[in-house]
Design a protein around this motif. Sequence first.
Motif, PDB file in Angstrom:
ATOM      1  N   ALA A 131      -4.420 -12.550   6.892  1.00  0.00           N
ATOM      2  CA  ALA A 131      -4.399 -12.084   8.282  1.00  0.00           C
ATOM      3  C   ALA A 131      -5.604 -11.182   8.562  1.00  0.00           C
ATOM      4  O   ALA A 131      -6.228 -11.282   9.630  1.00  0.00           O
ATOM      5  CB  ALA A 131      -3.101 -11.345   8.579  1.00  0.00           C
ATOM      6  N   LEU A 132      -5.934 -10.309   7.624  1.00  0.00           N
ATOM      7  CA  LEU A 132      -7.087  -9.430   7.813  1.00  0.00           C
ATOM      8  C   LEU A 132      -8.388 -10.232   7.910  1.00  0.00           C
ATOM      9  O   LEU A 132      -9.265  -9.915   8.721  1.00  0.00           O
ATOM     10  CB  LEU A 132      -7.177  -8.413   6.685  1.00  0.00           C
ATOM     11  N   ALA A 133      -8.524 -11.279   7.104  1.00  0.00           N
ATOM     12  CA  ALA A 133      -9.716 -12.130   7.162  1.00  0.00           C
ATOM     13  C   ALA A 133      -9.798 -12.846   8.502  1.00  0.00           C
ATOM     14  O   ALA A 133     -10.880 -12.952   9.098  1.00  0.00           O
ATOM     15  CB  ALA A 133      -9.702 -13.137   6.018  1.00  0.00           C
ATOM     16  N   GLU A 134      -8.658 -13.327   9.006  1.00  0.00           N
ATOM     17  CA  GLU A 134      -8.640 -13.998  10.311  1.00  0.00           C
ATOM     18  C   GLU A 134      -9.011 -13.043  11.426  1.00  0.00           C
ATOM     19  O   GLU A 134      -9.761 -13.399  12.340  1.00  0.00           O
ATOM     20  CB  GLU A 134      -7.259 -14.601  10.570  1.00  0.00           C
ATOM     21  N   ILE A 135      -8.518 -11.819  11.355  1.00  0.00           N
ATOM     22  CA  ILE A 135      -8.851 -10.806  12.369  1.00  0.00           C
ATOM     23  C   ILE A 135     -10.342 -10.500  12.337  1.00  0.00           C
ATOM     24  O   ILE A 135     -10.985 -10.373  13.381  1.00  0.00           O
ATOM     25  CB  ILE A 135      -8.010  -9.534  12.149  1.00  0.00           C
ATOM     26  N   GLU A 136     -10.909 -10.398  11.137  1.00  0.00           N
ATOM     27  CA  GLU A 136     -12.347 -10.133  11.003  1.00  0.00           C
ATOM     28  C   GLU A 136     -13.168 -11.266  11.619  1.00  0.00           C
ATOM     29  O   GLU A 136     -14.132 -11.026  12.354  1.00  0.00           O
ATOM     30  CB  GLU A 136     -12.713  -9.961   9.534  1.00  0.00           C
ATOM     31  N   LEU A 137     -12.788 -12.516  11.348  1.00  0.00           N
ATOM     32  CA  LEU A 137     -13.511 -13.655  11.911  1.00  0.00           C
ATOM     33  C   LEU A 137     -13.382 -13.696  13.434  1.00  0.00           C
ATOM     34  O   LEU A 137     -14.354 -13.998  14.132  1.00  0.00           O
ATOM     35  CB  LEU A 137     -13.009 -14.959  11.297  1.00  0.00           C
ATOM     36  N   CYS A 138     -12.197 -13.377  13.950  1.00  0.00           N
ATOM     37  CA  CYS A 138     -12.016 -13.332  15.408  1.00  0.00           C
ATOM     38  C   CYS A 138     -12.917 -12.267  16.020  1.00  0.00           C
ATOM     39  O   CYS A 138     -13.524 -12.487  17.071  1.00  0.00           O
ATOM     40  CB  CYS A 138     -10.556 -13.058  15.761  1.00  0.00           C
ATOM     41  N   GLY A 139     -12.997 -11.130  15.364  1.00  0.00           N
ATOM     42  CA  GLY A 139     -13.871 -10.062  15.848  1.00  0.00           C
ATOM     43  C   GLY A 139     -15.323 -10.493  15.876  1.00  0.00           C
ATOM     44  O   GLY A 139     -16.049 -10.230  16.850  1.00  0.00           O
TER      45      GLY A 139
ATOM     46  N   LEU B 235       0.835  -1.192   0.000  1.00  0.00           N
ATOM     47  CA  LEU B 235       0.000   0.000   0.000  1.00  0.00           C
ATOM     48  C   LEU B 235       0.874   1.247   0.000  1.00  0.00           C
ATOM     49  O   LEU B 235       2.074   1.179   0.224  1.00  0.00           O
ATOM     50  CB  LEU B 235      -0.901   0.011   1.240  1.00  0.00           C
ATOM     51  N   ARG B 236       0.266   2.402  -0.217  1.00  0.00           N
ATOM     52  CA  ARG B 236       1.011   3.655  -0.163  1.00  0.00           C
ATOM     53  C   ARG B 236       1.684   3.797   1.193  1.00  0.00           C
ATOM     54  O   ARG B 236       1.138   3.396   2.202  1.00  0.00           O
ATOM     55  CB  ARG B 236       0.060   4.842  -0.357  1.00  0.00           C
ATOM     56  N   GLY B 237       2.838   4.380   1.224  1.00  0.00           N
ATOM     57  CA  GLY B 237       3.544   4.577   2.480  1.00  0.00           C
ATOM     58  C   GLY B 237       4.397   3.390   2.868  1.00  0.00           C
ATOM     59  O   GLY B 237       4.977   3.369   3.940  1.00  0.00           O
ATOM     60  N   GLY B 238       4.455   2.380   2.021  1.00  0.00           N
ATOM     61  CA  GLY B 238       5.325   1.245   2.287  1.00  0.00           C
ATOM     62  C   GLY B 238       4.757   0.206   3.230  1.00  0.00           C
ATOM     63  O   GLY B 238       5.468  -0.687   3.649  1.00  0.00           O
ATOM     64  N   THR B 239       3.482   0.274   3.593  1.00  0.00           N
ATOM     65  CA  THR B 239       2.890  -0.731   4.473  1.00  0.00           C
ATOM     66  C   THR B 239       2.452  -1.938   3.652  1.00  0.00           C
ATOM     67  O   THR B 239       2.140  -1.819   2.474  1.00  0.00           O
ATOM     68  CB  THR B 239       1.687  -0.182   5.258  1.00  0.00           C
ATOM     69  N   VAL B 240       2.428  -3.074   4.286  1.00  0.00           N
ATOM     70  CA  VAL B 240       2.046  -4.312   3.624  1.00  0.00           C
ATOM     71  C   VAL B 240       0.691  -4.752   4.155  1.00  0.00           C
ATOM     72  O   VAL B 240       0.431  -4.682   5.349  1.00  0.00           O
ATOM     73  CB  VAL B 240       3.097  -5.413   3.873  1.00  0.00           C
ATOM     74  N   GLN B 241      -0.171  -5.205   3.271  1.00  0.00           N
ATOM     75  CA  GLN B 241      -1.497  -5.668   3.662  1.00  0.00           C
ATOM     76  C   GLN B 241      -1.579  -7.165   3.392  1.00  0.00           C
ATOM     77  O   GLN B 241      -1.456  -7.606   2.256  1.00  0.00           O
ATOM     78  CB  GLN B 241      -2.570  -4.924   2.881  1.00  0.00           C
ATOM     79  N   ASP B 242      -1.796  -7.942   4.436  1.00  0.00           N
ATOM     80  CA  ASP B 242      -1.901  -9.391   4.332  1.00  0.00           C
ATOM     81  C   ASP B 242      -3.382  -9.748   4.391  1.00  0.00           C
ATOM     82  O   ASP B 242      -4.008  -9.679   5.449  1.00  0.00           O
ATOM     83  CB  ASP B 242      -1.132 -10.039   5.474  1.00  0.00           C
ATOM     84  N   HIS B 243      -3.951 -10.139   3.259  1.00  0.00           N
ATOM     85  CA  HIS B 243      -5.392 -10.388   3.168  1.00  0.00           C
ATOM     86  C   HIS B 243      -5.830 -11.569   4.032  1.00  0.00           C
ATOM     87  O   HIS B 243      -6.927 -11.547   4.588  1.00  0.00           O
ATOM     88  CB  HIS B 243      -5.804 -10.597   1.712  1.00  0.00           C
TER      89      HIS B 243
END
Length: 56
Positions: free
Chosen positions: A14-22, A4-12
């Motif tokens: 990991a994001l899906a796992e976080i959403e399910l945990c939530g 992503l902009r700014g040099g950050t990395v997005q791990d899809h």
Amino acid sequence: MALLRGGTVQDHVALAEIELCGELIIAASAAEDRLSLESIDRVLRVAESRAESARE
């Protein structure tokens, strides 16, 4: 992983796992008692995932 902009990395994954945990935390906090295995499977959409795997 997508950069992503700014040099950050997005791990899809990991994001899906976080959403399910939530979603699981929300369901557990709304329940009057412990969640049953069936309730956990429903929150985590286990049946949908199995159906998707069967189609592939």
